[in-house]
Scaffold this active site. Structure first.
Site, PDB file in Angstrom:
ATOM      1  CE1 TYR A  81      -5.109   4.715   2.795  1.00  0.00           C
ATOM      2  CE2 TYR A  81      -3.845   6.607   3.571  1.00  0.00           C
ATOM      3  CZ  TYR A  81      -4.354   5.325   3.773  1.00  0.00           C
ATOM      4  OH  TYR A  81      -4.110   4.682   4.950  1.00  0.00           O
TER       5      TYR A  81
ATOM      6  CG  PHE B  75       3.367   4.822   3.284  1.00  0.00           C
ATOM      7  CD1 PHE B  75       4.499   5.162   2.575  1.00  0.00           C
ATOM      8  CD2 PHE B  75       2.246   5.646   3.183  1.00  0.00           C
ATOM      9  CE1 PHE B  75       4.528   6.304   1.774  1.00  0.00           C
ATOM     10  CE2 PHE B  75       2.250   6.775   2.399  1.00  0.00           C
ATOM     11  CZ  PHE B  75       3.397   7.111   1.695  1.00  0.00           C
ATOM     12  CG  ASP B  76      -1.105   4.851   6.383  1.00  0.00           C
ATOM     13  OD1 ASP B  76      -0.511   4.140   5.559  1.00  0.00           O
ATOM     14  OD2 ASP B  76      -2.298   5.153   6.286  1.00  0.00           O
ATOM     15  CB  THR B  77       2.862   4.492  11.505  1.00  0.00           C
ATOM     16  OG1 THR B  77       1.616   3.818  11.683  1.00  0.00           O
ATOM     17  CG2 THR B  77       3.439   4.849  12.852  1.00  0.00           C
TER      18      THR B  77
ATOM     19  NE  ARG C 175      -2.062   1.385   3.711  1.00  0.00           N
ATOM     20  CZ  ARG C 175      -2.664   1.560   4.878  1.00  0.00           C
ATOM     21  NH1 ARG C 175      -3.977   1.546   4.939  1.00  0.00           N
ATOM     22  NH2 ARG C 175      -1.972   1.720   5.978  1.00  0.00           N
TER      23      ARG C 175
END
Length: 426
Positions: free
Chosen positions: A113, A205-207, A95
């Site tokens: 997103y 990735f988000d964190t 992702r």
């Protein structure tokens, strides 16, 4: 850890104007892997919602990362049938990789997103991106853990989510409430500087993005969301949690050793209201006092530990001088970085030399106190010596802070030092 991001500070945030001209203001990315059952329903519903509620131009990008079912075929059909839909195909899973690829090449000034299952109610989309469009914030996240959020999910996912965010708060000092909600947005100018620093290509990735943004001082806006768990989610909780913990360790280590050039994400001077001069209010005084006190507590504990260690093999004056010297070097370095925000190596030797002068004042006070105690009591106990030393250190604290603020780290030099260090490190 990636550091190949453009030089220079970010521009000041500006309000984005609505208009019919390309490019669209918002690009919503839907990362998918083998989502033939949900993709068309998601895109059609999202497109209808944006068409009726979003006052700016928009685009929906389907980021297919290595699907092996009919997902690419469906994405292509949607692209051909709906003008605002684009399809992007990647041959590797992840992702984070999908978001990095689309965001890095998008021309929209606001990038967002969401997950294909549409667990998050779409009514939160406009409140999510509005602060980015207005220039108020740099990133925005949906939060399922805010007090006003309304969430329906099982106890297992609830426990995992709250435990993970607790780990982030305790290990990385994160202040945002929900790192894993698949509902986020970022300004493109921020993404261009921040994405090269983010190493993860999967679920972490988000964190990583949020932690680095927060540490750089960027503003993160949180939106309470209504969220209903998808019982058919393909996310493997145990494997994802293990990868996330590895990511927490990697990012924490990089931050601890200063391996990330977060200064490149700074906004220009004056963008932050804390930059402004206010009559009668010394800039940063409250924060500096708190930082100085915290550093002082740990320095005092270090001093007492060293004094007790040295006292086993030396006299009180020798033990005091050695312990005070070592703790003073550590104290100056900590106050330089944490209290007064001076980074880099410029003037570091000079600051330590000036700190040793302050150390000399502390030495005179504490040594004088020990001498006076010895003359008065004639061989006092070790506990009495420690009590007198603590009192002497407390008496010198106010003077040390004033000397640090006015002489060692004066305001007029700090901005100059930061600019000089940036030129030096290029």
């Amino acid at each position: 850890m990636r550091t190949d991001t453009p030089w220079g500070t970010l521009p000041a945030r500006e309000h984005l104007l609505a208009g019919a001209a390309a490019p669209p203001v918002l690009d919503v990315v839907i990362p998918v892997f083998n989502e033939e059952a949900d993709l068309e329903r998601c895109v059609v519903r999202l497109h209808e919602h944006l068409t009726h509620t979003f006052p700016y131009g928009f685009r929906i990008t389907v980021a297919d990362n290595a699907s092996t079912d009919r997902t690419p075929e469906i994405a292509a059909r949607l692209e051909a049938g709906i003008a605002e839909v684009r399809a992007c195909r990647l041959e590797e899973k992840g992702r984070g990789r999908a978001l990095r690829t689309v965001w890095s090449h998008s021309d929209a000034p606001v990038l967002a997103y969401m997950d294909v299952d549409l667990s998050t109610d779409l009514n939160a989309l406009l409140p999510l991106v509005a602060p980015l469009i207005s220039g108020h914030s740099d990133l925005a996240i949906g939060s399922r853990l805010a007090r006003s959020s309304r969430v329906v999910r099982g106890p297992k996912r609830e426990f995992v989510s709250r435990a993970y965010n607790l780990i982030l708060k305790s290990s990385l000092a994160a202040r945002f409430s929900d790192a894993q909600c698949g509902f986020k947005a970022i300004r493109r100018d921020v993404a261009q500087r921040l994405l090269p620093m983010v190493e993860d290509t999967g679920w972490f990735f988000d964190t990583e993005l949020l932690v680095l943004a927060e540490r750089a001082g960027l503003r993160i806006h949180e939106v309470p969301v209504d969220w209903v768990d998808d019982p058919d989610s393909s996310v493997h909780i145990v494997r994802t949690a293990a990868e996330d913990l590895k990511g927490v360790w990697r990012v924490g280590r990089a931050l601890a050793v200063g391996a990330l050039p977060l200064d490149r994400l700074a906004r220009p001077f004056g963008d932050d209201p804390r930059d402004r001069e206010i009559s009668g209010v010394p800039r940063g005084l409250a924060r500096q006092l708190v930082g100085f006190c915290v550093v002082g507590v740990f320095s005092t504990l270090l001093f007492l530990l060293l004094y007790s260690l040295f006292r086993t093999g030396a006299g009180p004056q020798t033990a005091n001088a050695a312990a005070l010297l070592l703790s003073a070097v550590a104290n100056t370095a900590a106050n330089r970085r944490l209290t007064f925000g001076v980074r880099g190596r410029n003037r570091a030797v000079r600051h330590q030399a000036q700190g040793l002068v302050v150390f000399g004042i502390g030495l005179a006070l504490t040594s004088g106190s020990l001498a006076a105690l010895d003359a008065a009591a004639g061989g006092p106990s070790h506990g009495t010596e420690l009590a007198v030393l603590v009192a002497a250190n407390l008496a010198a604290t106010a003077l040390r802070f004033l000397l640090f603020r006015a002489w060692v780290f004066p305001e007029r030099h700090r901005a100059h030092d930061d600019m000089s260090d940036m030129r030096y490190t290029r």
